[in-house]
Motif scaffolding. Structure first.
Motif, PDB file in Angstrom:
ATOM      1  N   GLN A 108       0.774  -1.266  -0.009  1.00  0.00           N
ATOM      2  CA  GLN A 108       0.021   0.187  -0.088  1.00  0.00           C
ATOM      3  C   GLN A 108       0.920   1.222   0.020  1.00  0.00           C
ATOM      4  O   GLN A 108       1.772   1.248   0.729  1.00  0.00           O
ATOM      5  CB  GLN A 108      -0.846  -0.033   1.188  1.00  0.00           C
ATOM      6  CG  GLN A 108      -1.865  -1.146   1.102  1.00  0.00           C
ATOM      7  CD  GLN A 108      -2.764  -1.064   2.568  1.00  0.00           C
ATOM      8  OE1 GLN A 108      -2.735  -0.010   3.236  1.00  0.00           O
ATOM      9  NE2 GLN A 108      -3.489  -2.043   2.790  1.00  0.00           N
ATOM     10  N   ASP A 109       0.617   2.157  -0.966  1.00  0.00           N
ATOM     11  CA  ASP A 109       1.365   3.374  -1.034  1.00  0.00           C
ATOM     12  C   ASP A 109       2.920   3.115  -0.681  1.00  0.00           C
ATOM     13  O   ASP A 109       3.318   4.083  -0.096  1.00  0.00           O
ATOM     14  CB  ASP A 109       0.858   4.476   0.102  1.00  0.00           C
ATOM     15  CG  ASP A 109      -0.645   4.591  -0.228  1.00  0.00           C
ATOM     16  OD1 ASP A 109      -1.303   4.531  -1.270  1.00  0.00           O
ATOM     17  OD2 ASP A 109      -1.210   5.107   0.784  1.00  0.00           O
ATOM     18  N   GLY A 110       3.568   2.222  -1.512  1.00  0.00           N
ATOM     19  CA  GLY A 110       5.042   2.116  -1.564  1.00  0.00           C
ATOM     20  C   GLY A 110       5.434   1.452  -0.442  1.00  0.00           C
ATOM     21  O   GLY A 110       6.781   1.701  -0.257  1.00  0.00           O
ATOM     22  N   ARG A 111       4.574   0.687   0.230  1.00  0.00           N
ATOM     23  CA  ARG A 111       5.100   0.231   1.616  1.00  0.00           C
ATOM     24  C   ARG A 111       4.591  -1.281   1.581  1.00  0.00           C
ATOM     25  O   ARG A 111       3.363  -1.666   1.275  1.00  0.00           O
ATOM     26  CB  ARG A 111       4.824   0.905   2.781  1.00  0.00           C
ATOM     27  CG  ARG A 111       5.406   2.278   2.740  1.00  0.00           C
ATOM     28  CD  ARG A 111       5.188   2.791   4.051  1.00  0.00           C
ATOM     29  NE  ARG A 111       6.167   3.928   4.459  1.00  0.00           N
ATOM     30  CZ  ARG A 111       6.023   5.105   5.487  1.00  0.00           C
ATOM     31  NH1 ARG A 111       5.056   4.866   6.315  1.00  0.00           N
ATOM     32  NH2 ARG A 111       7.175   5.805   5.329  1.00  0.00           N
ATOM     33  N   LEU A 168      -6.673  -5.728  20.335  1.00  0.00           N
ATOM     34  CA  LEU A 168      -7.218  -5.656  19.037  1.00  0.00           C
ATOM     35  C   LEU A 168      -6.587  -4.346  18.461  1.00  0.00           C
ATOM     36  O   LEU A 168      -6.492  -3.439  19.004  1.00  0.00           O
ATOM     37  CB  LEU A 168      -8.588  -5.611  18.976  1.00  0.00           C
ATOM     38  CG  LEU A 168      -9.117  -5.239  17.512  1.00  0.00           C
ATOM     39  CD1 LEU A 168      -8.953  -6.492  16.685  1.00  0.00           C
ATOM     40  CD2 LEU A 168     -10.728  -4.998  17.866  1.00  0.00           C
ATOM     41  N   GLY A 169      -5.685  -4.796  17.359  1.00  0.00           N
ATOM     42  CA  GLY A 169      -5.056  -3.850  16.755  1.00  0.00           C
ATOM     43  C   GLY A 169      -5.491  -3.671  15.234  1.00  0.00           C
ATOM     44  O   GLY A 169      -5.863  -4.459  14.667  1.00  0.00           O
ATOM     45  N   ASP A 170      -5.066  -2.311  14.586  1.00  0.00           N
ATOM     46  CA  ASP A 170      -5.360  -1.995  13.310  1.00  0.00           C
ATOM     47  C   ASP A 170      -4.015  -1.823  12.683  1.00  0.00           C
ATOM     48  O   ASP A 170      -3.381  -0.844  12.951  1.00  0.00           O
ATOM     49  CB  ASP A 170      -6.174  -0.762  13.274  1.00  0.00           C
ATOM     50  CG  ASP A 170      -6.736  -0.426  11.744  1.00  0.00           C
ATOM     51  OD1 ASP A 170      -5.938  -0.941  11.096  1.00  0.00           O
ATOM     52  OD2 ASP A 170      -7.585   0.612  11.719  1.00  0.00           O
ATOM     53  N   VAL A 171      -3.751  -2.323  11.464  1.00  0.00           N
ATOM     54  CA  VAL A 171      -2.460  -2.436  10.745  1.00  0.00           C
ATOM     55  C   VAL A 171      -2.492  -1.440  10.072  1.00  0.00           C
ATOM     56  O   VAL A 171      -3.157  -1.500   9.048  1.00  0.00           O
ATOM     57  CB  VAL A 171      -1.932  -3.829  10.520  1.00  0.00           C
ATOM     58  CG1 VAL A 171      -0.476  -3.776   9.900  1.00  0.00           C
ATOM     59  CG2 VAL A 171      -1.743  -4.856  11.582  1.00  0.00           C
ATOM     60  N   ASP A 172      -1.862  -0.497  10.239  1.00  0.00           N
ATOM     61  CA  ASP A 172      -1.717   0.741   9.064  1.00  0.00           C
ATOM     62  C   ASP A 172      -0.540   0.607   8.144  1.00  0.00           C
ATOM     63  O   ASP A 172       0.273   1.023   8.748  1.00  0.00           O
ATOM     64  CB  ASP A 172      -1.887   2.186   9.568  1.00  0.00           C
ATOM     65  CG  ASP A 172      -1.857   3.145   8.896  1.00  0.00           C
ATOM     66  OD1 ASP A 172      -1.904   3.025   7.411  1.00  0.00           O
ATOM     67  OD2 ASP A 172      -2.060   4.513   9.051  1.00  0.00           O
ATOM     68  N   VAL A 173      -0.489   0.158   6.975  1.00  0.00           N
ATOM     69  CA  VAL A 173       0.722  -0.068   6.230  1.00  0.00           C
ATOM     70  C   VAL A 173       1.310   0.898   5.546  1.00  0.00           C
ATOM     71  O   VAL A 173       2.318   1.484   5.668  1.00  0.00           O
ATOM     72  CB  VAL A 173       0.177  -1.227   5.069  1.00  0.00           C
ATOM     73  CG1 VAL A 173       1.455  -1.447   4.353  1.00  0.00           C
ATOM     74  CG2 VAL A 173      -0.281  -2.721   5.599  1.00  0.00           C
ATOM     75  N   ALA A 174       0.318   1.853   5.038  1.00  0.00           N
ATOM     76  CA  ALA A 174       0.859   3.254   4.606  1.00  0.00           C
ATOM     77  C   ALA A 174       1.451   3.846   5.742  1.00  0.00           C
ATOM     78  O   ALA A 174       2.456   4.614   5.343  1.00  0.00           O
ATOM     79  CB  ALA A 174      -0.453   3.908   3.784  1.00  0.00           C
TER      80      ALA A 174
END
Length: 428
Positions: free
Chosen positions: A323-326, A382-388
């Motif tokens: 996502q977005d270069g990552r 509970l976590g939200d992985v934000d790739v960008a």
């Protein structure tokens, strides 16, 4: 589900004791008056909404699947068959859910893996039915549970048309395109399990590649059943071991113990480039690059135009999304958990080491990724992985759970300590 906002922690300046103003006369009385007004206001206000939470009974062998606001449980029964139970999860409230419907599943589920997906107006349940690994799929009306059809094969793709992949246990197999509503078979392609691969796009599976031990490699359109290309790719027609895998617009063929890799255009099977890479396990897209995964671990990123190596890492072994270069990559962890990191797509540079997590929900290609990890006894973060963004944000703390979680677009389900499943609504 209520989200926990930890906010930013900042050091506020502390006033010097000599600079503090004198205490105002009558301040305690004013404070009491203000508190009385606040209490009276709260007493007359409606109570705040509690997070929606529900439970459903389950046995240790019950599997849970999610689609929208629907929960489907697949479980073996006391006999040699199984059962499917459907629930609708309300937007608000708490308590035990009442089933929408139950349906008998004439499959021997004891010890077998099963899957359930909603396709159109049916829910399709697939499970292994023999030790040889052959599968069978049953479709039920998603609203009523009425049986629609059953066919040999497991789900290869849930896009339109529905694709079932079946084998006879002796090596021969078939990919069939099926009308989800009726079960009518539109077309079939004979295959060999060890010589069949698929290309997936964001909107589903669109190419089938057949690479038998002798004869031409064939490329088929997975949506029409039409053969698009056929060519013998073996050097001088010699019978040599090779494995073909489509990645993007290329077909990558590994030969000589997977050390020699040749790229062909997937459209016409024209030769593009050839490199020696070492022992390659498999290939996959890494955004604009191709990632080659070593048989003993590690990732090598290749330029799809030339095959030149852009970068190489040894610690990480799998790519989950870009996502977005990552890139989100995984590596060895502990138990059901893996370690995750975010790399820069162009260089392979480490952007963030996220530690160990268990990914439980995924909305590709650029949607939300949810994960959990232990936080002491009987609790999961509970976590939200934000790739960008290069981080994993904490969303909530789940208590009284033992694990075995799944997340969809609207729901989260986890096994509770008492054995049943707990179901939460997710804030989007």
């Amino acid at each position: 589900m209520a989200l926990i906002d930890l906010g930013d922690v900042r050091e506020e300046p502390v006033a010097d004791p000599d600079d503090r103003p004198p205490r105002a006369v009558g301040r305690p009385a004013r404070i009491v008056a203000v508190l009385l007004v606040v209490l009276l206001t709260l007493a007359g206000a409606a109570p705040p909404d509690r997070p929606a939470f529900f439970t459903v009974p389950a046995t240790p062998t019950t599997s849970a699947f999610l689609h929208g606001d629907r929960l489907f449980l697949v479980a073996p029964t006391e006999g040699s068959t199984g059962e499917v139970t459907a629930y609708a999860v309300p937007a608000r409230g708490r308590g035990r859910l009442t089933p929408l419907w139950r349906a008998s599943l004439p499959l021997p589920l004891g010890g077998a893996s099963a899957s359930a997906y909603v396709v159109g107006d049916v829910v399709v349940v697939s499970a292994d039915v023999s030790r040889e690994g052959t599968s069978r799929s049953h479709a039920f009306d998603v609203a009523t549970g009425r049986p629609r059809w059953n066919l040999p094969g497991g789900l290869a793709s849930t896009s339109e048309p529905l694709l079932l992949y079946s084998g006879d246990g002796q090596g021969a197999g078939t990919v069939s395109a099926v009308d989800p509503a009726t079960g009518r078979v539109r077309w079939s392609v004979p295959t060999l399990p060890e010589a069949t691969s698929f290309r997936f796009r964001p909107d589903g599976l669109d190419r089938i590649v057949l690479s038998p031990s002798a004869g031409p490699v064939e490329v088929w359109d997975a949506r029409s059943g039409r053969r698009l290309a056929s060519r013998d790719l073996r050097p001088d027609g010699l019978s040599v071991w090779q494995r073909a895998q489509p990645v993007g617009d290329l077909l990558l063929v590994a030969r000589h113990q997977a050390a020699l890799v040749t790229a062909y255009g997937l459209g016409e099977l024209d030769r593009r480039w050839e490199i020696r890479l070492g022992l390659v396990g498999y290939f996959e897209s890494c955004g604009p690059l191709i990632c080659a995964h070593g048989q003993t671990g590690g990732i090598t990123a290749l330029d799809p135009a030339t095959g030149a190596t852009r970068w190489r890492v040894t610690r990480w072994a799998g790519v989950l999304t870009e996502q977005d270069g990552r890139l989100l990559v995984s590596g060895p962890g502990s138990g059901s958990q893996e370690s995750f990191a975010i790399l820069d797509t162009a260089t392979g540079r480490l952007v963030a080491d996220l530690g160990t997590w268990d990914l439980i929900g995924w909305e590709p290609p650029d949607g939300r990724l949810l994960a959990v990890r232990p936080a002491g006894t009987e609790r999961l973060v509970l976590g939200d992985v934000d790739v960008a963004g290069g981080r994993a944000d904490r969303l909530d703390m789940l208590t009284g759970v033992s694990g075995n979680c799944r997340a969809g677009r609207e729901l989260l389900v986890c096994r509770m300590l008492a054995g049943e499943y707990g179901v939460w609504r997710l804030d989007r």
